[in-house]
Design an enzyme around this catalytic site. Structure first.
Site, PDB file in Angstrom:
ATOM      1  N   ASP A 177       3.447  14.870  -4.564  1.00  0.00           N
ATOM      2  CA  ASP A 177       2.473  14.148  -4.929  1.00  0.00           C
ATOM      3  C   ASP A 177       2.825  12.906  -5.080  1.00  0.00           C
ATOM      4  O   ASP A 177       3.588  12.071  -4.636  1.00  0.00           O
ATOM      5  CB  ASP A 177       1.692  14.874  -6.126  1.00  0.00           C
ATOM      6  CG  ASP A 177       0.245  14.446  -6.336  1.00  0.00           C
ATOM      7  OD1 ASP A 177      -0.758  14.746  -5.501  1.00  0.00           O
ATOM      8  OD2 ASP A 177       0.060  13.497  -6.998  1.00  0.00           O
ATOM      9  N   TYR A 301      -5.135   3.796 -10.084  1.00  0.00           N
ATOM     10  CA  TYR A 301      -5.826   2.301  -9.842  1.00  0.00           C
ATOM     11  C   TYR A 301      -4.443   1.375  -9.820  1.00  0.00           C
ATOM     12  O   TYR A 301      -4.640   0.544  -8.938  1.00  0.00           O
ATOM     13  CB  TYR A 301      -6.514   2.003 -11.238  1.00  0.00           C
ATOM     14  CG  TYR A 301      -6.999   0.568 -11.441  1.00  0.00           C
ATOM     15  CD1 TYR A 301      -8.276   0.343 -11.081  1.00  0.00           C
ATOM     16  CD2 TYR A 301      -6.241  -0.563 -11.517  1.00  0.00           C
ATOM     17  CE1 TYR A 301      -8.878  -0.846 -10.951  1.00  0.00           C
ATOM     18  CE2 TYR A 301      -6.927  -1.722 -11.737  1.00  0.00           C
ATOM     19  CZ  TYR A 301      -8.143  -1.890 -11.371  1.00  0.00           C
ATOM     20  OH  TYR A 301      -8.543  -3.049 -11.488  1.00  0.00           O
ATOM     21  N   HIS A 352       0.375  22.617  -2.316  1.00  0.00           N
ATOM     22  CA  HIS A 352       0.584  21.134  -2.802  1.00  0.00           C
ATOM     23  C   HIS A 352       1.421  21.466  -3.978  1.00  0.00           C
ATOM     24  O   HIS A 352       2.257  20.625  -4.178  1.00  0.00           O
ATOM     25  CB  HIS A 352      -0.833  20.445  -3.295  1.00  0.00           C
ATOM     26  CG  HIS A 352      -0.647  19.067  -3.542  1.00  0.00           C
ATOM     27  ND1 HIS A 352      -0.289  18.190  -2.840  1.00  0.00           N
ATOM     28  CD2 HIS A 352      -1.026  18.785  -4.839  1.00  0.00           C
ATOM     29  CE1 HIS A 352      -0.180  17.050  -3.546  1.00  0.00           C
ATOM     30  NE2 HIS A 352      -0.557  17.354  -4.537  1.00  0.00           N
TER      31      HIS A 352
END
Length: 375
Positions: A177, A301, A352
């Site tokens: 990740d 972001y 994952h």
């Protein structure tokens, strides 16, 4: 520059408040027969929340964390919390493990013993590691962040400084990740000290200026990646654009925070693998107790708004572990266009959260990759 010991000690009032909030949850309605199509099913979440309130014992898991060496330091104006577990083998290779979202250092708990003390787990003691497992700034006890700019490049720079402070001139990096991106950026920016990078997530769609021959399986993987990127999940859109707006609901409602994270542990995990729900809830607790739903989301972001900074080229040894239920499966022919892949492995189970789901597969893979890179 100081490094201080850290011990988790959550006030009982915070735990009492959590139980009261769960008990007062205002539950939504649900369409009959919707299952998981619209999101987390009501019955599933009610059952998990009730166990959280009445069956889960935070003190047990707090003690598990406190049994490990924990530290905090200040780097670039930000508190950084980390586990630092040294091997009984003095000349073990230092290895930095980095989690992602919605994970935490809890993901690696079942890997610590086998990686630091392989002899005690029936493996070769020559494969031992000294482990450094930090929480990404903005996550858990490394949060919240107090400035803008904590995207992948700044985290990687902080990790390089952390390893320098710990006195490790040669070390490896591993992650999935966000941990994959951070580890590869770290390898590129600190190549003098990083001996190799091992990842269990590698997203690559290749370059049009250098086409390669692809197998049918490769084509299927590309289709899956493109579908995911063309229609990103709601969490990805929200956290990449309006993390502050999201933070109000998740910071105020424990069940909201639970749903936001539990959905990913349902959708991104190999369905044949059972994640211990205490592990899941301990992971959720690190977000809830620290109020870092918003600050952990900000890495999306910040990394979406890198303002022209391109991913640096890491030319050192790269190992890739591919698990079949990964949300964005890796394609070797494309990944090799931009990386020096010296090791590639594929498995028949796992998803994952490989360190949490299949530590029995990930740990030997890490050992094998780093074996030729030791002094």
């Amino acid at each position: 520059m100081t490094i201080d010991s850290f011990r988790v000690s959550v006030p009982q009032a915070d735990l009492d408040d959590l139980g009261e909030r769960i008990a007062r949850t205002r539950w939504p309605d649900e369409l009959p027969g919707a299952g998981w199509d619209y999101g987390v099913p009501l019955d599933y979440l009610k059952d998990l929340a009730e166990y959280w309130r009445t069956g889960y014992d935070w003190r047990v898991h707090e003690a598990e964390l406190n049994a490990l060496p924990q530290y905090v330091t200040r780097i670039d104006g930000q508190t950084v919390y980390f586990l630092h577990v040294r091997s009984p083998k003095p000349d073990a290779l230092p290895l930095l493990l980095t989690h992602g979202w919605p994970g935490s250092v809890v993901e690696f708990l079942d890997c610590i013993g086998p990686l630091t003390d392989p002899r005690a787990h029936g493996a070769d003691p020559a494969d031992a590691f000294h482990l450094v497992i930090p929480a990404i700034p903005g996550f858990g006890f490394s949060g919240p962040t107090t400035e803008t700019g904590w995207g992948v490049p700044r985290v990687a720079a902080a990790w390089a400084e952390l390893m320098r402070r710990l006195g490790y001139p040669r070390y490896g990096a591993q992650g999935g990740d966000w941990g994959s991106s951070i580890s590869r950026w770290l390898g590129a920016e600190d190549q003098e000290h990083v001996v190799g990078v091992h990842v269990n997530l590698m997203v690559s769609l290749g370059r049009t200026d250098s086409p390669v021959e692809l197998s049918t399986e490769d084509q299927e993987r590309i289709a899956a990646v493109r579908k995911y990127m063309a229609n990103p999940a709601g969490y990805l859109r929200q956290q990449s654009t309006r993390p502050q707006t999201l933070s109000y609901g998740l910071t105020d409602s424990p069940v909201g925070q639970l749903a936001w994270i539990a959905e990913k542990f349902k959708e991104w995990v190999d369905p044949t693998v059972t994640i211990d729900r205490d592990r899941l809830l301990t992971n959720v607790m690190l977000y809830w107790l620290t109020g870092t739903a918003g600050s952990s989301a900000r890495i999306y972001y910040e990394s979406t708004h890198l303002r022209g900074r391109n991913f640096p080229k890491y030319t050192g040894p790269l190992g890739v572990a591919v698990f079949p239920h990964e949300i964005a499966p890796a394609i070797r022919a494309l990944a090799e266009q931009d990386h020096n892949i010296t090791y590639w492995s594929e498995f028949d189970r796992g998803g994952h959260f490989a360190a949490l789901e299949v530590p029995d597969l990930l740990v030997p893979d890490i050992r094998t990759f780093f074996r030729p890179l030791r002094p």
